[in-house]
Design an enzyme around this catalytic site. Structure first.
Site, PDB file in Angstrom:
ATOM      1  N   ASP A  90       2.643  28.732 -63.910  1.00  0.00           N
ATOM      2  CA  ASP A  90       2.106  29.114 -62.606  1.00  0.00           C
ATOM      3  C   ASP A  90       2.888  28.378 -61.525  1.00  0.00           C
ATOM      4  O   ASP A  90       3.167  27.182 -61.671  1.00  0.00           O
ATOM      5  CB  ASP A  90       0.636  28.717 -62.497  1.00  0.00           C
ATOM      6  CG  ASP A  90      -0.289  29.629 -63.284  1.00  0.00           C
ATOM      7  OD1 ASP A  90       0.210  30.476 -64.053  1.00  0.00           O
ATOM      8  OD2 ASP A  90      -1.518  29.491 -63.125  1.00  0.00           O
ATOM      9  N   HIS A 147       4.353  27.234 -70.782  1.00  0.00           N
ATOM     10  CA  HIS A 147       4.232  28.099 -71.951  1.00  0.00           C
ATOM     11  C   HIS A 147       5.570  28.759 -72.292  1.00  0.00           C
ATOM     12  O   HIS A 147       6.526  28.689 -71.529  1.00  0.00           O
ATOM     13  CB  HIS A 147       3.151  29.150 -71.700  1.00  0.00           C
ATOM     14  CG  HIS A 147       1.770  28.568 -71.583  1.00  0.00           C
ATOM     15  ND1 HIS A 147       0.753  28.871 -72.469  1.00  0.00           N
ATOM     16  CD2 HIS A 147       1.234  27.685 -70.697  1.00  0.00           C
ATOM     17  CE1 HIS A 147      -0.341  28.208 -72.129  1.00  0.00           C
ATOM     18  NE2 HIS A 147      -0.073  27.480 -71.051  1.00  0.00           N
ATOM     19  N   SER A 254       5.652  19.797 -61.469  1.00  0.00           N
ATOM     20  CA  SER A 254       6.996  19.504 -61.072  1.00  0.00           C
ATOM     21  C   SER A 254       7.786  20.805 -61.069  1.00  0.00           C
ATOM     22  O   SER A 254       7.396  21.750 -60.426  1.00  0.00           O
ATOM     23  CB  SER A 254       7.608  18.449 -61.976  1.00  0.00           C
ATOM     24  OG  SER A 254       8.910  18.170 -61.596  1.00  0.00           O
TER      25      SER A 254
END
EC number: 4.1.1.65
Length: 322
Positions: A90, A147, A254
């Protein structure tokens, strides 16, 4: 003027000590104080807690537990098309596009070296020259687990010590070679789409970088490059991850950088700098079709249909009647 001041602080402040202090504080159980800090963070950054498996902020014993909170499965469905690679995190896309020989775009007018990003590993760099890259920035409000864009077999991991500059848009536009200077963990995978690198880049206040197969990679920060390798395929000790599966996480921070080999994938056309990313949504499409999903089955030739009608049944209907 304000931006110049913020940039000056990036060079002046003791970033390593600030990061250690933040990591120490975020790991402590402080009861009502922890809840207060989390509540203030949620309010300030407008974090959507309805997506979390545990939406009640009182259920988190430490700030780190809150920061790496898992989401409910249904809020990030994974695109199941086998020809599609999905977004790993995200956030927002900082930059994306073609790797021009050894140059990767950091910001308008600023490039950095592919080989430098990969800690001088020219053999690995050769896999991605003239390939494709995507840089995804995770803001404080975002979900901070990373992911897999596709199925992959882990082959190599490299920890690279470095600076801890912030990795927001201001520093990306003004700090030369930002991602090749900052601390990072490079993960190389074998995939159906050729070699893929997924790089977790540290930053100021990033308390730690973790992977699901090795746990915490940093800290400790020992100032030396470390390298691990794994066997290919289904050999003993190999690490296989599925598309959409968690592979790592940040405790504050980050940026994630993905590298793809030349001629293997095409990025989704609608994506551009500052596009919002959600895990599981399409990121790129294979240049080769592995399986055409939902394809209509080809009709059987007439002679095969007649042969099926003439064949003896596998089950004796009369025998099975009661």
């Amino acid at each position: 003027m304000l931006n110049s001041f913020k940039l000056s602080l990036q060079y002046i402040l003791p970033k390593l000590w600030l990061t250690r202090l933040a990591g120490w504080g975020a790991s402590k159980r402080a009861g009502w104080l922890t809840k207060l800090v989390i509540d203030l963070f949620v309010k300030y950054y407008k974090v959507d807690m309805k997506e979390a498996q545990k939406p009640d902020t009182a259920s988190y014993r430490t700030f780190n537990e809150f920061f790496v909170r898992p989401l409910r499965d249904e809020v990030r469905p994974i695109d199941t098309d086998p020809n599609v690679l999905v977004m790993p995190a995200d956030g927002v896309i900082s930059q994306l596009g073609k790797i021009e020989e050894d140059k990767i775009l950091q910001a308008k007018g600023h490039n950095y070296s592919l080989e430098a990003l990969l800690a001088g590993n020219y053999l690995m760099a050769n896999l991605f020259r003239n390939g494709t890259f995507v840089t995804t920035y995770l803001s404080p409000r975002d979900y901070h687990r990373v992911h897999m864009p596709c199925n992959g077999i882990l082959r190599e991991m490299i920890y690279v010590p470095g600076d801890l500059f912030s990795v927001n848009h201001l520093t990306a536009q003004n700090v030369p070679n930002l991602f090749a200077r900052n601390e990072r963990v490079i993960c190389l995978f074998d995939t159906e789409f050729g070699p893929m690198a997924q790089i977790l880049v540290g930053a100021t206040i990033v308390g730690s970088i973790e992977t699901v197969w090795a746990g915490t990679i940093t800290p400790p920060r020992e100032g030396i490059i470390k390298r691990w390798t794994w066997p290919a395929g289904e050999n003993d000790g190999s690490v296989a991850l599925l598309k959409g599966q968690e592979m790592g996480r940040f405790k504050l921070g980050s940026t994630v950088i993905n590298l793809f080999a030349p001629g293997k994938v095409n990025l989704v056309e609608q994506l551009e700098s500052l596009s919002v990313t959600k895990i599981g949504q399409p990121l790129a499409v294979s240049t080769e079709t592995f399986v055409t999903p939902d394809a209509e089955p080809a009709p059987l030739p007439a002679e095969e249909i007649e042969a099926e009608h003439d064949a003896s049944p596998l089950v004796d209907d009369k025998k099975d009647q009661v």
